[in-house]
Write a protein that holds these residues in place. Structure first.
Motif, PDB file in Angstrom:
ATOM      1  N   SER A 137       0.830  -1.220   0.056  1.00 16.93           N
ATOM      2  CA  SER A 137      -0.051  -0.093   0.081  1.00 16.93           C
ATOM      3  C   SER A 137       0.803   1.232  -0.024  1.00 16.93           C
ATOM      4  CB  SER A 137      -0.933  -0.209   1.230  1.00 16.93           C
ATOM      5  OG  SER A 137      -0.373   0.023   2.581  1.00 16.93           O
ATOM      6  N   VAL A 323     -10.881   7.644   7.056  1.00 16.28           N
ATOM      7  CA  VAL A 323     -10.759   8.846   5.752  1.00 16.28           C
ATOM      8  C   VAL A 323     -11.791   9.756   5.576  1.00 16.28           C
ATOM      9  CG1 VAL A 323     -10.429   8.913   3.218  1.00 16.28           C
ATOM     10  CG2 VAL A 323      -9.378   7.165   4.597  1.00 16.28           C
ATOM     11  N   GLY A 343      -0.507   7.635  10.574  1.00 14.36           N
ATOM     12  CA  GLY A 343      -1.565   7.329   9.829  1.00 14.36           C
ATOM     13  C   GLY A 343      -1.176   5.946   9.653  1.00 14.36           C
ATOM     14  N   SER A 344      -2.460   5.172   9.130  1.00 14.23           N
ATOM     15  CA  SER A 344      -2.198   3.748   9.008  1.00 14.23           C
ATOM     16  C   SER A 344      -3.058   3.716   7.535  1.00 14.23           C
ATOM     17  CB  SER A 344      -3.202   2.922   9.994  1.00 14.23           C
ATOM     18  OG  SER A 344      -2.890   1.569   9.817  1.00 14.23           O
ATOM     19  N   ASN A 345      -2.208   3.035   6.736  1.00 14.53           N
ATOM     20  CA  ASN A 345      -2.828   2.912   5.072  1.00 14.53           C
ATOM     21  C   ASN A 345      -3.142   1.457   4.549  1.00 14.53           C
ATOM     22  OD1 ASN A 345      -3.221   3.211   2.467  1.00 14.53           O
ATOM     23  ND2 ASN A 345      -1.304   3.674   1.919  1.00 14.53           N
TER      24      ASN A 345
END
Length: 410
Positions: A137, A323, A343-345
């Motif tokens: 990601s 988001v 953040g965590s994507n």
């Protein structure tokens, strides 16, 4: 094939005068069910699948319901997508055709989708440093190669998603589903993996206290993960809707709170977790010392951040997994309590119980072992022709009781 396309002229329909804003938005969304050409395999190591069950992701519903907010015009992610789009990336499908160089799959095999259009699917060699380490990601190549820009299936004009009768995928993007796991469980592989990444990359301390902000798919998956992998951690949940709150309790949350008034949320969390409230001249109070070690925020709105930083302990962590559009928020607790905002994507290769492998592989193993049971989250299914009814259920969650809604083409 028949597909739900975003980025086409709207097809308005009548709504009641008292319809909420999301329903009104749905009535004018630039989306329509269209006949489009069958997908072509972009490279010889791609395969063609037929979707069975496709979950509606929160980002998909925000897009189709135009719910990203008025302040989202300068979104930096705008360069990582292309239109028109056929969305849908939480997909359980059957393999129907193999490219001549596709490996590891058979026609007729049931699979779940890992949607990331990273170096491998784009045919880029050597892979970028992020892909080399399994952080798909964070790939450097989302706008490169001969596929149009897009971070994952459904946001590239060249790679149609699961809201269609057929869907292409690279052979590395598909995970076979064991016969013992029904479609209704397999469909949660993607949202589970998103929450797994957020938690395992930013784990709670042993015997700590955490807050899961939001009880949609990501929040409820987070609760299930915390109970399965961190059983000595106490979990509180903020839920907006009654159906979500009921599932949060069923999944093992120790405390479940309504999302407002926010003052009550703060007061109850501090009473539950310990700490001391400090009242400012105006506005919400702050806990210092704080009551919570980690906040997993699956909503991502200014008003949720404001609560999160107020209840966190000094040097606690606020993990942004949700988001939404940007907005001003009162963030002085960040510096005062030395809070880590991270953040965590999405997901890639993750470590669970000392074993590092793809998050979706972890999910399938945990389900097969009976450690994770998410099926109650799937509250509504609709055929592709009923796509408007599916999004109406999401737009009116308080009345519909919808938690996870899926498009069913079986």
């Amino acid at each position: 094939m028949k597909a739900l396309v975003f980025g086409v002229p709207p097809e308005p329909f009548a709504v009641p005068d008292n319809a909420n804003a999301l329903t009104v938005n749905l009535s004018r969304t630039p989306s329509a069910l269209r006949q489009v050409p069958d997908p072509q395999l972009p490279h010889q190591d791609w395969v063609l699948t037929r979707p069975r069950l496709t979950g509606i992701c929160g980002s998909d519903s925000k897009q189709i319901l135009m719910d990203f907010g008025a302040d989202d015009a300068d979104n930096a992610m705008g360069g990582f997508c292309s239109f028109p789009q056929v969305m849908g990336h939480e997909v359980v499908a059957d393999v129907v055709a193999l490219g001549p160089k596709a490996r590891g799959l058979d026609v007729g095999q049931r699979v779940v989708l890992n949607p990331w259009l990273s170096c491998g699917p784009r045919g880029i060699e050597p892979p970028c440093p992020a892909c080399e380490t399994g952080d798909y990601s964070l790939c450097w190549s989302f706008t490169d190669g001969d596929l149009k820009p897009g971070i994952h299936t459904g946001v590239s004009a060249d790679v149609t998603g699961g809201y269609a009768e057929l869907m292409p995928a690279h052979d590395s993007m598909l995970f076979p589903v064991p016969e013992s796991i029904p479609d209704e469980m397999a469909v949660f592989a993607d949202p589970f993996s998103v929450s797994l990444h957020a938690i395992t990359r930013h784990p709670p301390p042993r015997s700590g206290r955490v807050l899961v902000y939001g009880a949609g798919s990501l929040g409820l998956c987070a609760v299930a993960i915390l109970r399965a992998l961190y059983p000595d951690v106490a979990v509180a949940v903020v839920a907006r809707f009654d159906a979500q709150a009921e599932l949060a309790r069923r999944f093992g949350a120790a405390k479940v709170l309504a999302h407002e008034p926010r003052l009550v949320v703060i007061e109850e969390l501090v009473a539950w977790g310990g700490g001391r409230l400090r009242q400012p001249l105006q506005g919400l109070p702050m806990a210092h010392p704080g009551a919570i070690d980690v906040v997993y925020d699956t909503v991502g709105k200014p008003e949720t951040f404001e609560v999160g930083v107020r209840v966190l302990a000094s040097r606690g962590t606020l993990v942004k997994a949700g988001v939404h559009a940007p907005g001003r928020w009162e963030w002085s607790p960040l510096y005062f309590k030395e809070i880590a905002l991270v953040g965590s994507n999405a997901f890639g290769f993750e470590e669970v119980d000392g074993e590092r492998k793809h998050a979706i592989a972890h999910y399938l193993d945990l389900v097969a072992a009976g450690r994770i049971e998410l099926r109650p989250m799937l509250t509504h299914t609709f055929g592709l022709q009923q796509w408007r009814e599916a999004f109406l259920a999401i737009a009116n969650q308080a009345d519909s009781g919808a938690v996870k809604v899926a498009i069913d083409q079986r």
